[in-house]
Motif scaffolding. Sequence first.
Motif, short mmCIF file in Angstrom:
data_model
loop_
_atom_site.label_atom_id
_atom_site.label_comp_id
_atom_site.label_asym_id
_atom_site.label_seq_id
_atom_site.Cartn_x
_atom_site.Cartn_y
_atom_site.Cartn_z
N PHE A 5 17.84 46.31 37.45
CA PHE A 5 18.43 45.25 38.25
C PHE A 5 17.61 45.03 39.53
O PHE A 5 16.86 45.91 39.95
CB PHE A 5 19.89 45.57 38.56
N PHE A 9 20.55 44.69 44.84
CA PHE A 9 21.70 44.32 44.01
C PHE A 9 22.94 45.01 44.57
O PHE A 9 22.89 46.18 44.97
CB PHE A 9 21.44 44.76 42.57
N HIS A 398 22.86 41.51 32.56
CA HIS A 398 21.40 41.61 32.67
C HIS A 398 20.73 40.49 31.88
O HIS A 398 19.77 39.85 32.35
CB HIS A 398 20.96 42.99 32.16
N GLY A 458 19.79 50.76 37.74
CA GLY A 458 19.84 50.36 36.34
C GLY A 458 20.15 51.56 35.46
O GLY A 458 20.51 52.64 35.95
#
Length: 462
Positions: A5, A9, A398, A458
Motif C-alpha cells: 500500500f 496510507f 488493493h 502491506g
Amino acid sequence: MNYDFPDNFWWGTATSATQSEGHKSGDGKGENIWDYASHHFNQRFHNGVTADDTSTFYQNYREDIQLAKNIGLNSFRTSISWSRLIPDGDGEINPQAVDFYNSVINELHDQGIEPFINLYHFDMPMALQEKGGFENREVVDAFARYAEICFDLFGDRVRYWFTFNEPLIPAEAGYLHPRHYPYVTNFRRAAQVLHHIVLAHCKAVAAWRRMNLPGKIGIIMDVIPVYPRSDSPEDLHAAEMADLFYTRSINEPILLGRYPDELIALLKEHDQLPQSLPGDCELIASTKIDLLGINYYRPRRVKARETLLEEPHGFVPERFFEEYIMPGRRMNTSRGIEIYPAALYDIAMVVKERYGNLPWFVSENGIGISDEEQFMVNGQVQDDYRIEFLQEHLSYLHKAMADGSNCLGYQMWTFIDCWSWQNAYKNRYGFYRLDLETQQRSLKKSGLWFRSVIENNGFERA
C-alpha cells in the motif's frame, strides 16, 4: 502475492462516543436517545445491556490509546458526544467534556496517531429529541452551533472532521424501519429527517470553511452497490429503485449537490415530499466536501417483488423491490449477513465513476462474531476468521487502487470490542477483547496480524 500500500496510507480503527465512552458519576453528560431508549425500551437490547455499560473509554482513554499505539495505528476515528459536550443540545457547554476531548486529542497526537473526529454518530441529545429531533428545523441550527463550538475548541489540532456517520440511518432506522428510537414508521417523517440532516451537514461544512481551519472536512457514508437477481428488466428496475431510495437519496445531495430527479418525481406522485424552504437547494448545491469515508459490511441484493407487500403504516420503498436471497451465498451466521468482499472493489469504482473519484477511505469494515470465547487458546482469541476477512477485503481494495481508485486508508470497526446499538455485546468486532466483568483488554490474534500489516505497509497472501 504481495499487497503493498502507498506510503502514508491510513491504517486505523473506528468507534463512536456512545459505543465506547460509557458513563461516570458526575461527568456532566446529558442524556441522549440511546441512554433513554436502553432504559425505557430495555427489552429491545441484547441481554438488557444499557448504554451506561459501554467500554469505559472515558476512564481509560490514556491506556486505550497506548494500546492503539502498541499495534501501530496511525489514525483513530471516534466521535464527540453532542450530549456530553452540550448536555441539553443547545445551551451551556460542559467543561468536563471539553477537558476530556482535549485530553483525548492531545494524547492521540502525543502517540503519533491522527484523530479523525465525527460530530454525529446516531446520538441525538434527548432534550432535542423531545423537541422533535431532526424533524424540527430548529435542531438543524442547534447542530450547526454545536459543530462550530467543536471546530472552535478542537479545530487547531483536529485536521480531519466528519459531520455525520451514515446520515441515512437516523432517518431510515428511526422513522421508517424502527430499529432506533423514536421507533416510528412513517415515510414522510423519515424524508423530513433526512432532508434536515442534509441541511445540518451543509451548515456545519459552511461553518468550518468560514473559520478557515487547516485540514479537511467530509462525511462518513454508505455507497452500497445493489446487485439484481438477474438481468431481466423487472429485476434491473428493482435494483434501480433500491439504489434510488437507499443510496442515491443521500449520496447525490451530499456528493453531487442535488436530489435525484427521479426521486423527487416519485415522492411527488405518492405525496411523500418533505417540506423545504427557499434556499435549501442552493445551499445543498454550493456545499462540497474534501474527503469521503465509506462504511461497508454487506451487499444489497434485490429482485422484482413476487409477494404481496402489506403497508400498514403507508408508503415504503419496498413496494418496488424485495430482498433476494442468493443461493450459496457466504454468511456471517452470527449477524445473519452476507460476506462479499468483492463489493469493496465495486464501491471504489462507483466513487471513481459516479462521484468524480473523490478522495476517500474505508471508514468502517469488520466482522462481528458471537461467543468468541470458544476460540480462546492460552488467553488469546484465535480469530483467524477475522484475519481472513481483512485479507480478502484489503485484496479487493488493493485491486481497486491499482485501477485508479483514490483511496487513502482503511479503518476497521473496531479497536476494542464495543457496545453495538441493539445487540450490545452479542457480537464482537475488536482487535482487543473486552472482558465485561473486569474491563480488561487483551489483544486478539488479528491485532497481532494487523500490527504486522502496518509495519510492512502491506501483507502477503497465497
